[in-house]
Enzyme design. Structure first.
Site, PDB file in Angstrom:
ATOM      1  N   HIS A 152      -7.810   7.997  -0.117  1.00 50.57           N
ATOM      2  CA  HIS A 152      -6.442   7.491  -0.169  1.00 50.57           C
ATOM      3  C   HIS A 152      -5.523   8.699  -0.295  1.00 50.57           C
ATOM      4  O   HIS A 152      -5.652   9.495  -1.230  1.00 50.57           O
ATOM      5  CB  HIS A 152      -6.268   6.555  -1.377  1.00 50.57           C
ATOM      6  CG  HIS A 152      -4.863   6.086  -1.581  1.00 50.57           C
ATOM      7  ND1 HIS A 152      -4.359   4.947  -0.991  1.00 50.57           N
ATOM      8  CD2 HIS A 152      -3.842   6.622  -2.318  1.00 50.57           C
ATOM      9  CE1 HIS A 152      -3.090   4.788  -1.357  1.00 50.57           C
ATOM     10  NE2 HIS A 152      -2.760   5.797  -2.162  1.00 50.57           N
ATOM     11  N   ASP A 206      -4.980   5.435   4.210  1.00 52.40           N
ATOM     12  CA  ASP A 206      -6.414   5.566   3.959  1.00 52.40           C
ATOM     13  C   ASP A 206      -7.100   6.221   5.152  1.00 52.40           C
ATOM     14  O   ASP A 206      -6.871   5.837   6.302  1.00 52.40           O
ATOM     15  CB  ASP A 206      -7.052   4.198   3.685  1.00 52.40           C
ATOM     16  CG  ASP A 206      -6.673   3.637   2.318  1.00 52.40           C
ATOM     17  OD1 ASP A 206      -6.081   4.395   1.515  1.00 52.40           O
ATOM     18  OD2 ASP A 206      -6.946   2.456   2.069  1.00 52.40           O
ATOM     19  N   HIS A 213     -13.577   5.898   1.283  1.00 54.14           N
ATOM     20  CA  HIS A 213     -12.428   6.440   2.010  1.00 54.14           C
ATOM     21  C   HIS A 213     -11.634   7.376   1.103  1.00 54.14           C
ATOM     22  O   HIS A 213     -11.847   7.409  -0.112  1.00 54.14           O
ATOM     23  CB  HIS A 213     -11.511   5.321   2.529  1.00 54.14           C
ATOM     24  CG  HIS A 213     -10.738   4.609   1.469  1.00 54.14           C
ATOM     25  ND1 HIS A 213     -11.283   3.597   0.690  1.00 54.14           N
ATOM     26  CD2 HIS A 213      -9.452   4.751   1.042  1.00 54.14           C
ATOM     27  CE1 HIS A 213     -10.380   3.140  -0.169  1.00 54.14           C
ATOM     28  NE2 HIS A 213      -9.252   3.830   0.031  1.00 54.14           N
ATOM     29  N   HIS A 256       0.831  -1.205   0.000  1.00 49.94           N
ATOM     30  CA  HIS A 256       0.000   0.000   0.000  1.00 49.94           C
ATOM     31  C   HIS A 256       0.864   1.253   0.000  1.00 49.94           C
ATOM     32  O   HIS A 256       1.757   1.406   0.829  1.00 49.94           O
ATOM     33  CB  HIS A 256      -0.912  -0.026   1.229  1.00 49.94           C
ATOM     34  CG  HIS A 256      -2.015   0.967   1.184  1.00 49.94           C
ATOM     35  ND1 HIS A 256      -2.334   1.763   2.256  1.00 49.94           N
ATOM     36  CD2 HIS A 256      -2.886   1.288   0.192  1.00 49.94           C
ATOM     37  CE1 HIS A 256      -3.364   2.527   1.941  1.00 49.94           C
ATOM     38  NE2 HIS A 256      -3.710   2.261   0.689  1.00 49.94           N
TER      39      HIS A 256
END
Length: 221
Positions: free
Chosen positions: A195, A113, A193, A109
């Protein structure tokens, strides 16, 4: 008048003179706390007893003052730095973290988030210029959905992805806290959400830990 009589008359006067000088010396010492007290012995005065240097005391006090001024200046600088950066959304929950592995990403990732409902106001984390804005990750790939990238004067870039709406255009100047978009669930998203990334270039693959970065500039996350 005989020599013996003259001696008797002058002796008390000399004693009184010595006592007066001694008292004066003690008075100066008790008032100032430093300096010299003179004692009369025989017909001569003793050398002054040296105390702490006044100039040294002044220098020490000045050093303490300068240290206090320096500490205040550092605190003011940190406060100004923190005020110039901010989190991109309010009332959030931190979800997927930077560097986290999983099936959602082909690599680890690349951002942090912020779990928020669709339609939450997204704000610029810092003053800068929009260099990317649009669908398909604004050129970084469909996984990001609608996205924005802002260039900042310190050489960093911030990225905002999975947006439901974009409210800025490429080339537009923005300020810290300015509304730039609404959060969403576009692209490769597991749920509503935002990012958020901090990058060293405008492109995918140059991200650094955004939470660590924000904390380094005084922002509580």
């Amino acid at each position: 008048m005989s020599q013996r009589t003259l001696s008797r008359l002058t002796r008390p006067s000399a004693l009184r003179t010595r006592a007066g000088v001694l008292a004066a010396g003690l008075g100066v010492s008790s008032v100032l706390g430093v300096g010299a007290a003179f004692a009369a012995t025989g017909g001569d005065h003793a050398a002054p007893a040296a105390g702490p240097s006044v100039s040294a005391a002044v220098a020490s006090a000045d050093a303490v003052h300068q240290q206090a001024v320096s500490l205040k200046s550092d605190a003011d600088s940190r406060a100004k730095l923190a005020a110039s950066w901010s989190v991109p959304v309010k009332k959030y929950t931190l979800s997927a973290t930077f560097g986290r592995g999983g099936s959602m990403w082909s690599h680890k990732h690349s951002g942090q988030d912020f779990a928020v409902p669709v339609g939450t106001t997204v704000r610029a984390a810092h003053t800068g210029t929009v260099v990317k804005a649009g669908p398909n990750g604004a050129g970084d790939g469909p996984a990001y959905g609608n996205a924005i990238v802002i260039k900042h004067k310190n050489g960093t870039y911030s990225q905002y992805a999975h947006l439901s709406r974009i409210d800025v255009r490429v080339g537009q100047a923005v300020t810290t806290g300015q509304k730039i978009a609404l959060s969403g669930n576009t692209g490769n998203s597991s749920g509503p959400h935002l990012h958020f990334e901090i990058r060293t270039t405008p492109n995918y693959g140059s991200a650094v830990n955004p939470v660590d970065f924000l904390r380094s500039v005084g922002v509580r996350v």
